[in-house]
Design a protein around this motif. Structure first.
Motif, PDB file in Angstrom:
ATOM      1  N   SER A   1       0.854  -1.175   0.000  1.00 23.37           N
ATOM      2  CA  SER A   1       0.000   0.000   0.000  1.00 23.37           C
ATOM      3  C   SER A   1       0.890   1.226   0.000  1.00 23.37           C
ATOM      4  N   GLY A   2       0.357   2.336  -0.377  1.00 24.00           N
ATOM      5  CA  GLY A   2       1.162   3.552  -0.388  1.00 24.00           C
ATOM      6  C   GLY A   2       0.445   4.694  -1.076  1.00 24.00           C
ATOM      7  N   THR A   3       1.183   5.745  -1.325  1.00 19.57           N
ATOM      8  CA  THR A   3       0.638   6.911  -2.013  1.00 19.57           C
ATOM      9  C   THR A   3       1.615   7.362  -3.082  1.00 19.57           C
ATOM     10  N   MET A   4       1.127   8.145  -4.017  1.00 21.76           N
ATOM     11  CA  MET A   4       1.980   8.770  -5.014  1.00 21.76           C
ATOM     12  C   MET A   4       1.312  10.039  -5.484  1.00 21.76           C
ATOM     13  N   GLU A   5       2.101  10.967  -5.946  1.00 22.52           N
ATOM     14  CA  GLU A   5       1.574  12.218  -6.473  1.00 22.52           C
ATOM     15  C   GLU A   5       1.704  12.197  -7.984  1.00 22.52           C
ATOM     16  N   ILE A   6       0.634  12.614  -8.636  1.00 27.42           N
ATOM     17  CA  ILE A   6       0.618  12.663 -10.102  1.00 27.42           C
ATOM     18  C   ILE A   6       0.100  14.041 -10.516  1.00 27.42           C
ATOM     19  N   PRO A   7       0.260  14.400 -11.791  1.00 28.49           N
ATOM     20  CA  PRO A   7      -0.231  15.709 -12.239  1.00 28.49           C
ATOM     21  C   PRO A   7      -1.737  15.854 -12.039  1.00 28.49           C
ATOM     22  N   ASP A   8      -2.169  17.064 -11.683  1.00 32.16           N
ATOM     23  CA  ASP A   8      -3.591  17.329 -11.462  1.00 32.16           C
ATOM     24  C   ASP A   8      -4.430  17.088 -12.711  1.00 32.16           C
ATOM     25  N   ASP A   9      -3.821  17.247 -13.883  1.00 34.21           N
ATOM     26  CA  ASP A   9      -4.583  17.097 -15.128  1.00 34.21           C
ATOM     27  C   ASP A   9      -4.532  15.678 -15.702  1.00 34.21           C
TER      28      ASP A   9
ATOM     29  N   TYR B   1       4.850 -13.249 -17.272  1.00 35.95           N
ATOM     30  CA  TYR B   1       4.498 -14.612 -16.855  1.00 35.95           C
ATOM     31  C   TYR B   1       5.661 -15.580 -17.059  1.00 35.95           C
ATOM     32  N   ASP B   2       6.273 -15.567 -18.249  1.00 36.39           N
ATOM     33  CA  ASP B   2       7.371 -16.500 -18.528  1.00 36.39           C
ATOM     34  C   ASP B   2       8.600 -16.196 -17.677  1.00 36.39           C
ATOM     35  N   GLU B   3       8.842 -14.920 -17.378  1.00 35.34           N
ATOM     36  CA  GLU B   3       9.960 -14.561 -16.506  1.00 35.34           C
ATOM     37  C   GLU B   3       9.735 -15.105 -15.090  1.00 35.34           C
ATOM     38  N   MET B   4       8.492 -15.038 -14.615  1.00 27.89           N
ATOM     39  CA  MET B   4       8.180 -15.567 -13.297  1.00 27.89           C
ATOM     40  C   MET B   4       8.533 -17.059 -13.232  1.00 27.89           C
ATOM     41  N   HIS B   5       8.159 -17.801 -14.265  1.00 27.34           N
ATOM     42  CA  HIS B   5       8.443 -19.234 -14.288  1.00 27.34           C
ATOM     43  C   HIS B   5       9.940 -19.505 -14.363  1.00 27.34           C
ATOM     44  N   GLU B   6      10.674 -18.682 -15.101  1.00 23.82           N
ATOM     45  CA  GLU B   6      12.128 -18.837 -15.172  1.00 23.82           C
ATOM     46  C   GLU B   6      12.774 -18.673 -13.801  1.00 23.82           C
ATOM     47  N   HIS B   7      12.159 -17.883 -12.929  1.00 28.17           N
ATOM     48  CA  HIS B   7      12.673 -17.666 -11.582  1.00 28.17           C
ATOM     49  C   HIS B   7      11.999 -18.584 -10.548  1.00 28.17           C
ATOM     50  N   ASN B   8      11.293 -19.612 -11.042  1.00 26.71           N
ATOM     51  CA  ASN B   8      10.598 -20.586 -10.183  1.00 26.71           C
ATOM     52  C   ASN B   8       9.531 -19.946  -9.301  1.00 26.71           C
ATOM     53  N   ILE B   9       8.858 -18.943  -9.821  1.00 25.85           N
ATOM     54  CA  ILE B   9       7.735 -18.311  -9.128  1.00 25.85           C
ATOM     55  C   ILE B   9       6.476 -18.714  -9.885  1.00 25.85           C
ATOM     56  N   ASN B  10       5.583 -19.395  -9.206  1.00 29.10           N
ATOM     57  CA  ASN B  10       4.377 -19.912  -9.849  1.00 29.10           C
ATOM     58  C   ASN B  10       3.127 -19.434  -9.121  1.00 29.10           C
ATOM     59  N   ASN B  11       2.054 -19.343  -9.871  1.00 25.23           N
ATOM     60  CA  ASN B  11       0.746 -18.999  -9.313  1.00 25.23           C
ATOM     61  C   ASN B  11       0.747 -17.687  -8.532  1.00 25.23           C
ATOM     62  N   LEU B  12       1.420 -16.688  -9.040  1.00 22.19           N
ATOM     63  CA  LEU B  12       1.412 -15.380  -8.390  1.00 22.19           C
ATOM     64  C   LEU B  12       0.071 -14.717  -8.664  1.00 22.19           C
ATOM     65  N   ARG B  13      -0.632 -14.385  -7.620  1.00 22.78           N
ATOM     66  CA  ARG B  13      -1.941 -13.748  -7.716  1.00 22.78           C
ATOM     67  C   ARG B  13      -2.002 -12.612  -6.717  1.00 22.78           C
ATOM     68  N   TYR B  14      -2.789 -11.623  -7.025  1.00 26.02           N
ATOM     69  CA  TYR B  14      -3.064 -10.605  -6.026  1.00 26.02           C
ATOM     70  C   TYR B  14      -4.560 -10.408  -5.937  1.00 26.02           C
ATOM     71  N   ASP B  15      -5.017 -10.113  -4.732  1.00 24.85           N
ATOM     72  CA  ASP B  15      -6.446 -10.025  -4.469  1.00 24.85           C
ATOM     73  C   ASP B  15      -7.043  -8.730  -5.007  1.00 24.85           C
ATOM     74  N   THR B  16      -6.396  -7.626  -4.748  1.00 26.10           N
ATOM     75  CA  THR B  16      -6.892  -6.350  -5.237  1.00 26.10           C
ATOM     76  C   THR B  16      -5.720  -5.494  -5.702  1.00 26.10           C
ATOM     77  N   ALA B  17      -5.961  -4.721  -6.699  1.00 25.45           N
ATOM     78  CA  ALA B  17      -4.972  -3.746  -7.181  1.00 25.45           C
ATOM     79  C   ALA B  17      -5.771  -2.591  -7.788  1.00 25.45           C
ATOM     80  N   ASN B  18      -6.062  -1.619  -6.965  1.00 24.21           N
ATOM     81  CA  ASN B  18      -6.816  -0.493  -7.461  1.00 24.21           C
ATOM     82  C   ASN B  18      -6.388   0.782  -6.748  1.00 24.21           C
ATOM     83  N   PHE B  19      -6.609   1.870  -7.406  1.00 24.76           N
ATOM     84  CA  PHE B  19      -6.328   3.170  -6.827  1.00 24.76           C
ATOM     85  C   PHE B  19      -7.513   3.599  -5.971  1.00 24.76           C
ATOM     86  N   ILE B  20      -7.259   4.336  -4.933  1.00 27.38           N
ATOM     87  CA  ILE B  20      -8.314   4.866  -4.081  1.00 27.38           C
ATOM     88  C   ILE B  20      -8.272   6.373  -4.179  1.00 27.38           C
ATOM     89  N   GLU B  21      -9.374   6.949  -4.573  1.00 28.70           N
ATOM     90  CA  GLU B  21      -9.435   8.404  -4.737  1.00 28.70           C
ATOM     91  C   GLU B  21      -9.647   9.083  -3.405  1.00 28.70           C
TER      92      GLU B  21
END
Length: 78
Positions: free
Chosen positions: A8-16, A58-78
């Motif tokens: 989690s975190g914050t970031m600043e972006i242009p107002d426009d 996806y293929d890079e993840m498998h090359e590094h032996n990382i499988n089934n990577l999932r995330y539950d939520t990924a959204n911005f909060i206004e």
């Protein structure tokens, strides 16, 4: 082995910046600098000699032996 993670975190972006919403009305991306910015899973792998590799496809993840990577939520909060 299965590990859980949370980011989690914050970031600043242009107002426009142009906001983009999905069909559920959730803010999922911003557009500015002629680019679209959205949240995505990315891992940084550091080798013993100090070299870095950004792992995000996806293929890079498998090359590094990382499988089934999932995330539950990924959204911005206004």
């Amino acid at each position: 082995m299965k590990v859980n993670f949370s980011v989690s975190g914050t970031m600043e972006i242009p107002d426009d910046a142009v906001k983009h919403y999905d069909v559920a009305g959730e803010l999922y991306a911003f557009e500015f600098n002629n680019n679209m910015y959205m949240l995505q899973v990315c891992l940084v792998a550091e080798s013993p000699d100090g070299e870095y590799d950004i792992v995000h496809q996806y293929d890079e993840m498998h090359e590094h032996n990382i499988n089934n990577l999932r995330y539950d939520t990924a959204n911005f909060i206004e």
